[in-house]
Design a protein around this motif. Structure first.
Motif, mmCIF file in Angstrom:
data_model
loop_
_atom_site.group_PDB
_atom_site.id
_atom_site.type_symbol
_atom_site.label_atom_id
_atom_site.label_comp_id
_atom_site.label_asym_id
_atom_site.label_seq_id
_atom_site.Cartn_x
_atom_site.Cartn_y
_atom_site.Cartn_z
ATOM 1 N N TYR A 129 0.834 -1.207 0.000
ATOM 2 C CA TYR A 129 0.000 0.000 0.000
ATOM 3 C C TYR A 129 0.865 1.252 0.000
ATOM 4 C CZ TYR A 129 -3.530 3.423 1.154
ATOM 5 O OH TYR A 129 -4.350 4.528 1.113
ATOM 6 N N LEU A 130 2.013 1.221 0.672
ATOM 7 C CA LEU A 130 2.928 2.361 0.639
ATOM 8 C C LEU A 130 3.370 2.653 -0.794
ATOM 9 C CD1 LEU A 130 4.784 4.478 1.942
ATOM 10 C CD2 LEU A 130 6.481 2.652 2.270
ATOM 11 N N GLY A 131 3.718 1.609 -1.547
ATOM 12 C CA GLY A 131 4.095 1.807 -2.946
ATOM 13 C C GLY A 131 2.957 2.373 -3.772
ATOM 14 N N PHE A 132 1.739 1.859 -3.543
ATOM 15 C CA PHE A 132 0.573 2.370 -4.267
ATOM 16 C C PHE A 132 0.307 3.827 -3.916
ATOM 17 C CE2 PHE A 132 -4.003 3.267 -3.820
ATOM 18 C CZ PHE A 132 -4.385 3.234 -5.162
ATOM 19 N N SER A 133 0.412 4.163 -2.615
ATOM 20 C CA SER A 133 0.174 5.537 -2.182
ATOM 21 C C SER A 133 1.218 6.486 -2.761
ATOM 22 C CB SER A 133 0.171 5.600 -0.652
ATOM 23 O OG SER A 133 -0.005 6.924 -0.196
ATOM 24 N N LEU A 134 2.484 6.076 -2.772
ATOM 25 C CA LEU A 134 3.536 6.919 -3.337
ATOM 26 C C LEU A 134 3.284 7.189 -4.820
ATOM 27 C CD1 LEU A 134 6.719 5.388 -1.643
ATOM 28 C CD2 LEU A 134 5.814 7.692 -1.311
ATOM 29 N N TRP A 145 4.904 8.964 6.196
ATOM 30 C CA TRP A 145 4.680 9.115 7.638
ATOM 31 C C TRP A 145 3.568 8.216 8.171
ATOM 32 C CZ3 TRP A 145 6.364 9.802 12.156
ATOM 33 C CH2 TRP A 145 5.506 10.077 13.221
ATOM 34 N N PRO A 146 2.397 8.090 7.526
ATOM 35 C CA PRO A 146 1.388 7.145 8.039
ATOM 36 C C PRO A 146 1.916 5.713 8.118
ATOM 37 C CG PRO A 146 0.393 8.632 6.458
ATOM 38 C CD PRO A 146 1.863 8.870 6.389
ATOM 39 N N TYR A 147 2.765 5.321 7.161
ATOM 40 C CA TYR A 147 3.359 3.979 7.193
ATOM 41 C C TYR A 147 4.265 3.828 8.415
ATOM 42 C CZ TYR A 147 6.657 0.256 5.991
ATOM 43 O OH TYR A 147 7.452 -0.868 6.031
ATOM 44 N N GLY A 161 2.244 3.696 11.668
ATOM 45 C CA GLY A 161 1.637 2.389 11.883
ATOM 46 C C GLY A 161 2.639 1.357 12.374
ATOM 47 N N LYS A 162 3.849 1.393 11.824
ATOM 48 C CA LYS A 162 4.877 0.449 12.258
ATOM 49 C C LYS A 162 5.303 0.719 13.699
ATOM 50 C CE LYS A 162 5.172 -2.073 8.625
ATOM 51 N NZ LYS A 162 4.753 -3.496 8.682
ATOM 52 N N MET A 163 5.406 1.977 14.071
ATOM 53 C CA MET A 163 5.778 2.301 15.447
ATOM 54 C C MET A 163 4.686 1.897 16.426
ATOM 55 S SD MET A 163 7.950 5.871 15.303
ATOM 56 C CE MET A 163 6.739 6.812 14.352
ATOM 57 N N ASP A 164 3.426 2.041 16.027
ATOM 58 C CA ASP A 164 2.329 1.598 16.888
ATOM 59 C C ASP A 164 2.364 0.076 17.076
ATOM 60 O OD1 ASP A 164 1.430 4.162 17.228
ATOM 61 O OD2 ASP A 164 -0.091 4.053 15.646
ATOM 62 N N GLU A 165 2.655 -0.653 15.988
ATOM 63 C CA GLU A 165 2.767 -2.107 16.088
ATOM 64 C C GLU A 165 3.938 -2.502 16.990
ATOM 65 O OE1 GLU A 165 3.090 -3.781 12.217
ATOM 66 O OE2 GLU A 165 1.102 -3.115 11.563
ATOM 67 N N LEU A 166 5.066 -1.786 16.854
ATOM 68 C CA LEU A 166 6.223 -2.069 17.690
ATOM 69 C C LEU A 166 5.917 -1.799 19.159
ATOM 70 C CD1 LEU A 166 9.216 -2.807 17.927
ATOM 71 C CD2 LEU A 166 9.768 -0.401 17.514
#
Length: 350
Positions: free
Chosen positions: A77-82, A129-131, A134-139
């Motif tokens: 999704y990051l690639g699609f968003s970019l 930044w949203p990506y 999200g990763k920091m929240d998961e961590l």
């Protein structure tokens, strides 16, 4: 397109009259309302969950094919968003969600659409930044499950200060939006400020400068309305899902509270319980001794006072009654077992 040409002609005639009358000829930028800002942010936040639900739905029929997609969904999704937002920033001056609501980004000083470094900053805060968030929240969630003695010093530092960082970011967002609402600022979010950008409404001149006008910005036509409806589906369902979660949480809170228990017991009774004294004749009431329980009419055992009314009962009698009825048997005042107070007598006193 005829309406766009007509609006452009009228705008040009107005500016010409302004020049002749000595009025400032430069067109002022129209800032979007805070509701437009919230709407586009809601759309931006709801597109990813919508795609994720689609992938999960497809996984019911094609589990093997969608296994890799589920594993690397965030990166895909990051690639699609970019790709999507790079295209919209380059061609229309704003992200996909901003363009959908008729907005674009400009440099606050030069009034030009983002170019070079400003465009990269905008792209970072729109997509990257949203990506990362999200990763920091998961961590954070994973590290919270690890025993404290097994956490590294870096993990402890992250768990200690990351919540403060999120709180600071949320507070900054609120401050920016309050300043924007009361016209103290033209920039509604800290991310726009860091991107060296601000949002303005698209004008008919902007539409004429586009090589191709996006379908959702065109006027009239069944296909246009259908496309706008399809694009707005993630935002609408995202809001409905949020409201649904709030309603479910409210129901869980209500049914676990004492108020729900009292309301439930009240509905179970078709009429108020019979007053204990009404079960006795008048002579029996008048001759009743003061150490008798109003419920069993025998000498009290384990004296217990109900604090909401002050009456004294046998502990077993009043405890069972309160649990069943949820009110005082004499005054009908609402009561719980927390209002029961045991009384202890000193048998040595004369």
């Amino acid at each position: 397109m005829e309406s766009v040409h007509r609006m452009t002609t009228q705008s040009g005639a107005f500016r010409g009259a302004g020049i002749g009358a000595g009025v400032i000829s430069q067109q002022e930028h129209t800032l979007p309302s805070v509701f437009d800002i919230w709407a586009q942010q809601s759309l931006a936040d709801s597109v990813k969950p919508a795609f994720k639900h689609v992938v999960k739905f497809m996984g019911l029929w094609y589990p093997k094919e969608t296994k890799s997609v589920n594993k690397w969904f965030d990166e895909l999704y990051l690639g699609f968003s970019l790709f999507l937002d790079t295209y919209y920033l380059k061609n229309y001056g704003g992200s996909f969600s901003e363009n959908f609501y008729g907005m674009k980004r400009i440099n606050p000083k030069t009034s030009q659409i983002p170019m070079g470094g400003d465009r990269l900053k905008s792209l970072f805060f729109i997509s990257v930044w949203p990506y990362l968030r999200g990763k920091m929240d998961e961590l954070q969630a994973k590290l919270s499950e690890v025993a404290e003695e097994r956490r590294t010093s870096i993990a402890k530092f992250f768990l200690k200060y990351y919540p403060y960082f999120k709180t600071l970011l949320a507070a900054a967002t609120i401050i920016f939006q309050i300043a924007y609402i009361f016209n103290y600022s033209t920039i509604p979010t800290p991310f726009l400020w860091l991107s060296n950008s601000k949002l303005i409404k698209l004008t008919p001149e902007d539409l004429l400068q586009f090589e191709s006008i996006p379908l959702h910005l065109q006027n009239g036509g069944l296909l246009t309305k259908l496309w706008r409806f399809i694009i707005s589906i993630p935002s609408v369902f995202g809001r409905l899902f949020t409201y649904g979660l709030f309603f479910v949480q409210f129901l869980e809170f209500f049914y676990s509270s004492d108020a729900a228990k009292e309301l439930s017991s009240a509905h179970q009774r078709s009429q108020p319980p019979i007053h204990p004294v009404m079960k006795l004749s008048e002579p029996e009431v008048l001759t009743m001794e003061v150490d008798k329980c109003p419920l069993c009419f025998r000498r009290r055992v384990n004296d217990t006072v109900l604090s909401v009314s002050g009456y004294v009962f046998c502990y077993s009698c009043i405890d069972a009654y309160i649990r069943r009825e949820g009110l005082c048997p004499i005054t009908y005042l609402p009561a719980t077992t927390n209002e029961l107070i045991r009384l202890y007598k000193n048998n040595n006193t004369v």
